[in-house]
Design an enzyme around this catalytic site. Sequence first.
Site, PDB file in Angstrom:
ATOM      1  N   GLY A 127      11.892  11.491 -19.508  1.00 23.66           N
ATOM      2  CA  GLY A 127      10.486  11.180 -19.236  1.00 23.66           C
ATOM      3  C   GLY A 127       9.596  11.942 -20.197  1.00 23.66           C
ATOM      4  N   CYS A 159     -14.591  22.176  -6.980  1.00 24.58           N
ATOM      5  CA  CYS A 159     -14.988  23.365  -6.231  1.00 24.58           C
ATOM      6  C   CYS A 159     -13.811  24.128  -5.666  1.00 24.58           C
ATOM      7  CB  CYS A 159     -15.976  22.964  -5.150  1.00 24.58           C
ATOM      8  SG  CYS A 159     -17.523  22.497  -5.922  1.00 24.58           S
ATOM      9  N   ARG A 180      -1.345  19.729 -13.763  1.00 22.63           N
ATOM     10  CA  ARG A 180      -0.253  20.651 -14.118  1.00 22.63           C
ATOM     11  C   ARG A 180      -0.662  22.128 -14.184  1.00 22.63           C
ATOM     12  NH1 ARG A 180       2.545  20.704 -18.017  1.00 22.63           N
ATOM     13  NH2 ARG A 180       4.526  20.851 -16.939  1.00 22.63           N
TER      14      ARG A 180
HETATM   15  N1  LLP Z   1      15.347  11.745 -13.421  1.00 20.23           N
HETATM   16  C1  LLP Z   1      15.041  12.242 -12.200  1.00 20.23           C
HETATM   17  C2  LLP Z   1      15.918  11.941 -11.064  1.00 20.23           C
HETATM   18  C3  LLP Z   1      13.892  13.027 -12.048  1.00 20.23           C
HETATM   19  O1  LLP Z   1      13.598  13.535 -10.847  1.00 20.23           O
HETATM   20  C4  LLP Z   1      13.060  13.304 -13.162  1.00 20.23           C
HETATM   21  C5  LLP Z   1      11.854  14.109 -13.024  1.00 20.23           C
HETATM   22  C6  LLP Z   1      13.417  12.745 -14.402  1.00 20.23           C
HETATM   23  C7  LLP Z   1      14.581  11.976 -14.493  1.00 20.23           C
HETATM   24  C8  LLP Z   1      12.611  12.949 -15.645  1.00 20.23           C
HETATM   25  O2  LLP Z   1      12.598  14.272 -16.032  1.00 20.23           O
HETATM   26  P1  LLP Z   1      11.952  14.674 -17.438  1.00 20.23           P
HETATM   27  O3  LLP Z   1      12.824  14.088 -18.515  1.00 20.23           O
HETATM   28  O4  LLP Z   1      10.583  14.139 -17.497  1.00 20.23           O
HETATM   29  O5  LLP Z   1      11.990  16.153 -17.418  1.00 20.23           O
HETATM   30  N2  LLP Z   1       5.453  16.904 -12.390  1.00 20.23           N
HETATM   31  C9  LLP Z   1       6.287  17.863 -13.067  1.00 20.23           C
HETATM   32  C10 LLP Z   1       7.607  17.283 -13.483  1.00 20.23           C
HETATM   33  C11 LLP Z   1       8.388  16.711 -12.316  1.00 20.23           C
HETATM   34  C12 LLP Z   1       9.685  16.085 -12.734  1.00 20.23           C
HETATM   35  C13 LLP Z   1      10.258  15.298 -11.616  1.00 20.23           C
HETATM   36  N3  LLP Z   1      11.486  14.638 -11.912  1.00 20.23           N
HETATM   37  C14 LLP Z   1       5.531  18.418 -14.264  1.00 20.23           C
HETATM   38  O6  LLP Z   1       4.386  18.049 -14.479  1.00 20.23           O
HETATM   39  O7  LLP Z   1       6.055  19.273 -14.982  1.00 20.23           O
END
Ligand code: LLP
Length: 419
Positions: free
Chosen positions: A277, A343, A314
Amino acid sequence: MDHFALKDGVMHAEDVPLPRIAEEVGTPVYVYSRATLERHAQVFRDGLAGVPDKLIAFAVKSNPNLAVLKVLQRQGYGADVVSVGEMRRALAAGMAPDKIVFSGVGKTRREIAEALEAGIGQFNIESEEEGLELAELAAEMGVTAQCALRINPDVDAGTHDKISTGKADNKFGVPIDQAGQIFGLLASKPSVNLRGVAVHIGSQLGDLAPLERAFTKLGGLVTSLRGAGHAITHVDLGGGLGVPYKAGEHPPSPSEYGEMVARVTKDWGVTLIFEPGRVIAGNAGVLLTRVVRIKRGLNNPFVIVDAAMNDLARPALYGAYHDFVAVGPNGAKMTANIVGPICETGDTFAMGRDCDRLESGDLAVFRTAGAYGATMASSYNSRGFVAEVLVDGDKFAVVADRIEAGAIMDAERVPEWLA
Ligand code: LLP
């Protein structure tokens, strides 16, 4: 590498000057670069050149915008989804159902049924309970569900606690020491084709070692499952690769990641699934904002911008660092507290940050906001949802309208008995 850079002293997204977008669309606004998304998609795929048989399923949660999904669909990507909302987006972007993987600990019966109907490629089952329910539903519907069992490998990913998912006490997957028994039970259900295993230990990983430990454990499990007579054809290695948020950060590159994966999995003889992602979308987007005013502070001035924690959560949620730079820097610098208008004190993007000197009315960007930016927005403080723009060379399009606070209020009612 991304396509947000100064040209003639003004920050551009590809060939579009950001002030033009601010003028035509207003601020705050998320701006994505198609060239950057495509480059990242290619670099990630190239990094996996040593993996013969693979599916790359973009983690929709990181940036679910339809236009972004379309760019990735055209790159041959599938989708990793965690709700039917995300599944519908992936399908709407033209992703083939068999390239969609459905993860998540709380899939409802209704969601499972809709995904079965759509014929998605793989359910990543997160518990014995979910697997039994899925088997029952598939049997009722007279279909066979393609599935993998998500394993909790009990590996500390070494990232922020809130985005770690592979430790024994996290809610994800089944404990690796119970995996054989649960796999056996679920594989005995005729409506389920349990074809493999899945793992995802966390996000924004700055080190390959925990991933390698998890993948190695998974390899051992594949061997023992095969030994027990199960045909394992698919292994999903999740996402998690980190990106640099500030100068001097050097998370592992896609090619270093790919080399490790190829080495660890070379004898597995399976189709590997990847769910990146952040590494695809993170540096492909910025949040463009305008300075509302500068307020004197005790130590440093407060630069109050029109973006807030509801638009980019974030920093408030994880203490995350986002680079903050002027769109038209004049070379002067300042040390400032960068805050939004909401706020609560948590609406702080940075304290005591050395940054470009800014005046009231100036434009600036938070960088690396293409992943987990717009997608995590809320309407807190009765602020609307910001617009999103996709740039392509010297043109751009609004790919998500700004949703004004009024439109949200329009969806609310005062019941007659209160009026
Ligand atoms: N696969 C699964 C099962 C996941 O839960 C996630 C992310 C991904 C793939 C993708 O991970 P990435 O390649 O993006 O690291 N909101 C948080 C990040 C939460 C990630 C949740 N799961 C932030 O802003 O850092």
